[in-house]
Design an enzyme around this catalytic site. Structure first.
Site, PDB file in Angstrom:
ATOM      1  N   PRO A 154      52.394  -5.034  14.540  1.00  0.00           N
ATOM      2  CA  PRO A 154      52.568  -6.354  15.166  1.00  0.00           C
ATOM      3  C   PRO A 154      53.581  -7.165  14.362  1.00  0.00           C
ATOM      4  O   PRO A 154      53.239  -7.831  13.390  1.00  0.00           O
ATOM      5  CB  PRO A 154      51.164  -6.956  15.100  1.00  0.00           C
ATOM      6  CG  PRO A 154      50.541  -6.315  13.901  1.00  0.00           C
ATOM      7  CD  PRO A 154      51.137  -4.948  13.774  1.00  0.00           C
ATOM      8  N   ASP A 182      55.635  -7.328   9.084  1.00  0.00           N
ATOM      9  CA  ASP A 182      54.357  -6.890   9.646  1.00  0.00           C
ATOM     10  C   ASP A 182      53.348  -8.020   9.444  1.00  0.00           C
ATOM     11  O   ASP A 182      52.994  -8.352   8.308  1.00  0.00           O
ATOM     12  CB  ASP A 182      53.899  -5.607   8.937  1.00  0.00           C
ATOM     13  CG  ASP A 182      52.657  -4.996   9.554  1.00  0.00           C
ATOM     14  OD1 ASP A 182      51.913  -5.717  10.242  1.00  0.00           O
ATOM     15  OD2 ASP A 182      52.411  -3.796   9.315  1.00  0.00           O
ATOM     16  N   HIS A 183      52.888  -8.593  10.548  1.00  0.00           N
ATOM     17  CA  HIS A 183      52.000  -9.753  10.452  1.00  0.00           C
ATOM     18  C   HIS A 183      50.628  -9.389   9.906  1.00  0.00           C
ATOM     19  O   HIS A 183      49.816 -10.272   9.594  1.00  0.00           O
ATOM     20  CB  HIS A 183      51.854 -10.421  11.818  1.00  0.00           C
ATOM     21  CG  HIS A 183      51.939 -11.915  11.761  1.00  0.00           C
ATOM     22  ND1 HIS A 183      51.231 -12.670  10.857  1.00  0.00           N
ATOM     23  CD2 HIS A 183      52.644 -12.799  12.500  1.00  0.00           C
ATOM     24  CE1 HIS A 183      51.492 -13.946  11.045  1.00  0.00           C
ATOM     25  NE2 HIS A 183      52.362 -14.055  12.031  1.00  0.00           N
ATOM     26  N   ARG A 184      50.346  -8.101   9.745  1.00  0.00           N
ATOM     27  CA  ARG A 184      49.064  -7.702   9.165  1.00  0.00           C
ATOM     28  C   ARG A 184      49.060  -7.884   7.653  1.00  0.00           C
ATOM     29  O   ARG A 184      47.989  -8.068   7.055  1.00  0.00           O
ATOM     30  CB  ARG A 184      48.768  -6.235   9.495  1.00  0.00           C
ATOM     31  CG  ARG A 184      48.592  -5.941  10.977  1.00  0.00           C
ATOM     32  CD  ARG A 184      48.483  -4.444  11.223  1.00  0.00           C
ATOM     33  NE  ARG A 184      49.687  -3.730  10.798  1.00  0.00           N
ATOM     34  CZ  ARG A 184      49.842  -2.416  10.890  1.00  0.00           C
ATOM     35  NH1 ARG A 184      48.860  -1.665  11.366  1.00  0.00           N
ATOM     36  NH2 ARG A 184      50.969  -1.838  10.489  1.00  0.00           N
TER      37      ARG A 184
END
Length: 470
Positions: A267, A440-442
């Protein structure tokens, strides 16, 4: 008397399972030395030359240029102990590369207990300079009685080969099996009737086009009206004249697979900022005027990037989905996107965090030249933890790149162009660059990503800021 040895496609490392033959470096009848390169192959990672471990006379080659072979498939046979092509006896080659005949003789019965539960079969795996060649393959099966060991009737020849399907690649066999195709009914377009992947794909398309349409349910009786004339059939994109189909394999196929996986799993989000690069360009000019190794602009951005990653280590990480953990990495192995004739590659500068600007410049130059020459090794293309993407060389200002899986972020650098800019309270023409960060938004939130990008921009505008991290 010469001994004929078979050389198979070796394991090229990094999990590679197949390679495409790009160019043969020897011909049948050539004398080769030990460790002499005999074929140039392209893997999903790079173009490499494969050396032969035997010295002697080449008696057969397996696969034409453009053919994909799995690891472990025969590449060629060498008559060891022969110094001239005439010294290689025909009888020594027959078990490994003899052409099949229309009425093959039954295989001799096993003569030892260890071979009593095996049988030999001719499987077409390649060819030399003439007809398709058959190779002995050992197939394990249960013991059978003497009455059941009688040879089966020979099959009719298919594409010039008796009882053997002329297919080299197991991928072609799997594709045909998945679509219910009988390979014996196909005519290969390759040399000596070899069935290629494109032949199977064409048969699949023809089968789909010839499939009868579903019979519609009878409509209720209504007042008869004139039926409109059927619309002419439109040619599909794959059947129109002039359409070219390019196989996704080699480097191009590997890039496609990696980018698709990145889009499916990560994401991602992107933020960007404009920065005044006038002072950075001036600093580079001063460095190069002092003599020594010329410092490249990408090396300065790399040095800034490693300093930013030291402040924001969240972006130098990867995600372990199985363990549901973020793995932060201590070293920075910096990849950089490079466009070559064979497609996009991402060479990796090892331990970029420990290198000076001079060392970074030299390594960037070495890897770039190797990429253009097609001599990058699998080790040069793997293990990156963060990537720089200098798309400014294409004359564009900005981009939202796809993260190089399994990394967590990528810094994009646009072109540096003169633009109006407010400098020290007055309007001036300055050298401006747009920087973008896809992350990466994680692994982090926007605050961390924004802090990283702002620090990079500050170093670009005021290179002296880097002195704090040196």
């Amino acid at each position: 008397m010469a001994q004929v040895l078979e050389f198979k496609l070796p394991d090229l490392g990094e999990g590679l399972t197949e390679a495409e033959i790009v160019r043969w470096l020897v011909s049948v009848g050539d004398v080769v030395a030990v460790d002499q390169p005999v074929v140039e192959v392209e893997t999903a990672k790079a173009m490499v030359e494969v050396p032969c471990p035997y010295g002697g006379v080449v008696t057969a080659r397996y696969g034409e240029e453009g053919t994909e072979l799995p690891v472990g498939a025969p590449l060629l046979t060498v008559a060891v102990g022969a110094s001239e092509p005439a010294d290689a006896p025909t009888a020594a080659v027959a078990p490994e590369a003899a052409a099949p005949t229309a009425d093959p003789a039954p295989a001799p019965a096993p003569t030892s207990a260890s071979a009593s539960d095996e049988t030999s079969g001719n499987v077409l795996v390649g060819y030399g300079t003439g007809a398709p060649a058959a190779r002995r393959r050992r197939v394990r099966r249960a013991p059978m009685s003497a009455s059941a060991a009688a040879p089966a009737p020979a099959r009719e020849p298919v594409n010039g080969a008796a009882g053997a399907v002329p297919v080299v690649s197991p991928l072609v066999r799997r594709l045909a099996r998945e679509h219910g195709l009988d390979l014996r009914e196909l005519t290969g377009s390759g040399r000596d009737g070899l069935i290629l992947r494109c032949d199977v794909e064409q048969a699949i398309r023809q089968g789909a086009a010839q499939a009868p349409p579903a019979t519609p349910a009878p409509a209720p009786a209504t007042t008869q009206t004139p039926s409109p004339a059927p619309a002419p059939m439109q040619a599909t994109p794959s059947t129109r004249p002039g359409v070219t189909r390019v196989p996704l394999r080699g480097v191009r196929g590997a890039v496609a697979d990696k980018l698709t996986r990145s889009r499916h799993e990560i994401p991602d989000a992107t933020c960007w900022v404009d920065a005044d690069a006038t002072e950075l360009l001036a600093a580079r000019t001063a460095m190069n005027a002092a003599g020594g190794t010329k410092i490249s602009l990408i090396a300065l951005f790399a040095r800034i990037c490693t300093a930013a990653l030291a402040r924001h280590p969240e972006l130098n990480s990867t995600v372990d989905l199985a363990a549901r953990e973020i793995v932060r990495l201590p070293e920075v192995h910096l990849g950089f996107a490079a466009q070559t004739d064979r497609g996009l590659v991402v060479p990796v500068v090892r331990d970029a965090h420990a290198r000076s600007a001079e060392s970074l410049s030299a390594e960037f130059a070495r890897l770039t030249e190797a990429g253009r020459a097609g001599t990058l090794t699998p080790g040069d293309l793997t293990g990156g933890t963060f990537t720089l993407n200098n798309y400014g060389v294409f004359g564009v200002d900005g981009s939202t790149p796809i993260i190089n899986h399994p990394e967590a972020a990528m810094l994009g650098i646009g072109r540096i162009v003169p633009k109006p800019w407010v400098y020290e309270g007055e309007l001036a023409v300055r050298q401006v660059v747009q920087l973008s960060l896809t992350f990466d938004h994680r692994v982090c939130d926007g605050g961390t990503a924004g802090g990283f990008l702002r620090y990079v921009a500050d170093c670009v505008e005021q290179p002296a800021v880097l002195l704090r991290a040196l």
